[in-house]
Design a protein around this motif. Sequence first.
Motif, PDB file in Angstrom:
ATOM      1  N   PHE A 157       0.832  -1.206   0.000  1.00  0.00           N
ATOM      2  CA  PHE A 157       0.000   0.000   0.000  1.00  0.00           C
ATOM      3  C   PHE A 157       0.868   1.259   0.000  1.00  0.00           C
ATOM      4  CE2 PHE A 157      -3.513  -2.720   1.690  1.00  0.00           C
ATOM      5  CZ  PHE A 157      -4.423  -2.426   0.690  1.00  0.00           C
ATOM      6  N   GLU A 158       1.969   1.245   0.733  1.00  0.00           N
ATOM      7  CA  GLU A 158       2.883   2.386   0.729  1.00  0.00           C
ATOM      8  C   GLU A 158       3.455   2.602  -0.672  1.00  0.00           C
ATOM      9  OE1 GLU A 158       5.925   2.023   3.641  1.00  0.00           O
ATOM     10  OE2 GLU A 158       4.532   1.851   5.328  1.00  0.00           O
ATOM     11  N   ARG A 159       3.798   1.499  -1.315  1.00  0.00           N
ATOM     12  CA  ARG A 159       4.341   1.564  -2.670  1.00  0.00           C
ATOM     13  C   ARG A 159       3.304   2.126  -3.649  1.00  0.00           C
ATOM     14  NH1 ARG A 159       7.548   2.767  -6.581  1.00  0.00           N
ATOM     15  NH2 ARG A 159       7.691   1.283  -8.290  1.00  0.00           N
ATOM     16  N   PHE A 160       2.054   1.675  -3.513  1.00  0.00           N
ATOM     17  CA  PHE A 160       0.999   2.148  -4.399  1.00  0.00           C
ATOM     18  C   PHE A 160       0.751   3.646  -4.209  1.00  0.00           C
ATOM     19  CE2 PHE A 160      -0.928  -2.359  -4.084  1.00  0.00           C
ATOM     20  CZ  PHE A 160      -0.026  -2.815  -5.031  1.00  0.00           C
ATOM     21  N   MET A 161       0.865   4.118  -2.972  1.00  0.00           N
ATOM     22  CA  MET A 161       0.671   5.541  -2.691  1.00  0.00           C
ATOM     23  C   MET A 161       1.660   6.381  -3.488  1.00  0.00           C
ATOM     24  SD  MET A 161      -1.725   6.485  -0.470  1.00  0.00           S
ATOM     25  CE  MET A 161      -1.054   7.904   0.386  1.00  0.00           C
ATOM     26  N   GLU A 162       2.897   5.898  -3.591  1.00  0.00           N
ATOM     27  CA  GLU A 162       3.922   6.617  -4.350  1.00  0.00           C
ATOM     28  C   GLU A 162       3.749   6.436  -5.850  1.00  0.00           C
ATOM     29  OE1 GLU A 162       6.279   8.733  -3.319  1.00  0.00           O
ATOM     30  OE2 GLU A 162       5.315   8.578  -1.357  1.00  0.00           O
ATOM     31  N   LYS A 163       3.484   5.200  -6.249  1.00  0.00           N
ATOM     32  CA  LYS A 163       3.422   4.876  -7.674  1.00  0.00           C
ATOM     33  C   LYS A 163       2.239   5.541  -8.376  1.00  0.00           C
ATOM     34  CE  LYS A 163       3.770   0.795 -10.697  1.00  0.00           C
ATOM     35  NZ  LYS A 163       5.154   1.021 -11.132  1.00  0.00           N
TER      36      LYS A 163
END
Length: 361
Positions: A284-290
Amino acid sequence: MRMMTFKAATSTAAFAKVKAELGEDAVILSNKTITEKGVKSCEIVAAVDSSPVSLGGGKPQRQTKEDYVESALQHGTSWQREWSQIKGQIMQLMKPQMDLDLLSPKQKLAVEYLEREEVNETVLTHIFCSLREDKTRSIVHALETMITTQKFDAVQSPTKFQAFAGPGGSGKTSTLVRLALKEKKQNPRARICLVTADGGRGKGRLVLKHYAELSGLAFREIITRDDFHLLQKEAHQFDTILIDLPGLPNRTNLAEWTALYGLAGCDDLAIHLVLNPFYSPRQFERFMEKYKSEQLASVIWTKLDEACTFGALLNMAFASGLPVSTLSYGSGLKNSIAPATKEMIWRLLFMRKLPNGDIQP
C-alpha cells in the motif's frame, strides 16, 4: 552526445527501451506515431551525454551486482528508509502512552477489534487520542472524519473521461465493465465508450471489446499518444468515456505514464484507484507513491468477498485523503457493485457484512 531511435508497439514500451539503453539521463528529442505496412507504432528519438565521468580520469570500471545494491541502499531508497525509521521511532514513543485502560470498556474493546482488523498504528494512535478526550464518544463518531465517500456517477459527472488505474490483478477491467453495465441499465440511452490502453496485448482488451459489442457500447483503443488526442476530438459523441489503464511496469509511475500518453494535461479526466483490501502494508505504501496524481478522484475497493480483514479501507483513506466511491464483490458482473456509503464501510469493518448483505466469514 549519443542519439538513438527506438520503435515499439506502444509509447510505454518505447520509453522502456530508452531507459534500458540510455539510462535515466536520456533526453527525449521527439515522440511520434508512425505507420509501417499498415501497423501503427511509436517512434522515440532520444539522446544522452556520451562522455562518462570516471574517478581518477581513468577508464570507467564496470559495476558489480554488489555495487548496484550498495548504490541503491545509499541513494535510491535512503529517504524512504529514513522516513520509515522516523515513523517507527515515533510510534514506539507513542505506543507506551496508548494506555487503553484510559478508555471506557466499550472504547477499549473497539480499538482492540480494529487492531485485529489490521488497522495500522498511525490510525490507531489518532483514534486513541480522539477517544481519550471524551469517554462517551463512540468509535464510529471517532472514525467519521477519517473516511469520506463519494458516489460514482459516470454519466452525471462533470468530467467526461473516467480512467481506472491500479496494480495488475486488482480488478480494473471487471470494475469498468460492471460500472458500464450498471450505467446502461439505469439509463439505456446513455452513450458510453469503453477504452483499453493496454497496447493491444492484455486479455482485458478482449473482455472490453466483447462486452462493448454485446451491450451496444462504443469501443476504442489507446496505443499511442495520438490515439488519445483523436479520442478527445470525438468525445462530444459520448456521455461518458471509461478508460482501462494498464498495470504499470516497476519503474514507471502514474504521473509519467499519463504525461507520456497526453492524459496528464486533460482537465476533463478523473482517475480512480482500484485496490484490494488484502495487499500488504508495504505494498500500500508503494501504491501511494506509484499512483500519486493530482487527477486522482477516488478509491474503488474490489474483491471484498475474498478479504480476511478490512482495516486497509481505513488505512488508505487516512493516508491518501481520497474518498471511497465504489465497493465491488463477487465473481458475477451483475449486481456485484455498489456506490460506497459510510454505513456500508462500518458494516464491513465491524460486522464483516458485504454490500449485498452476505456475511464474510
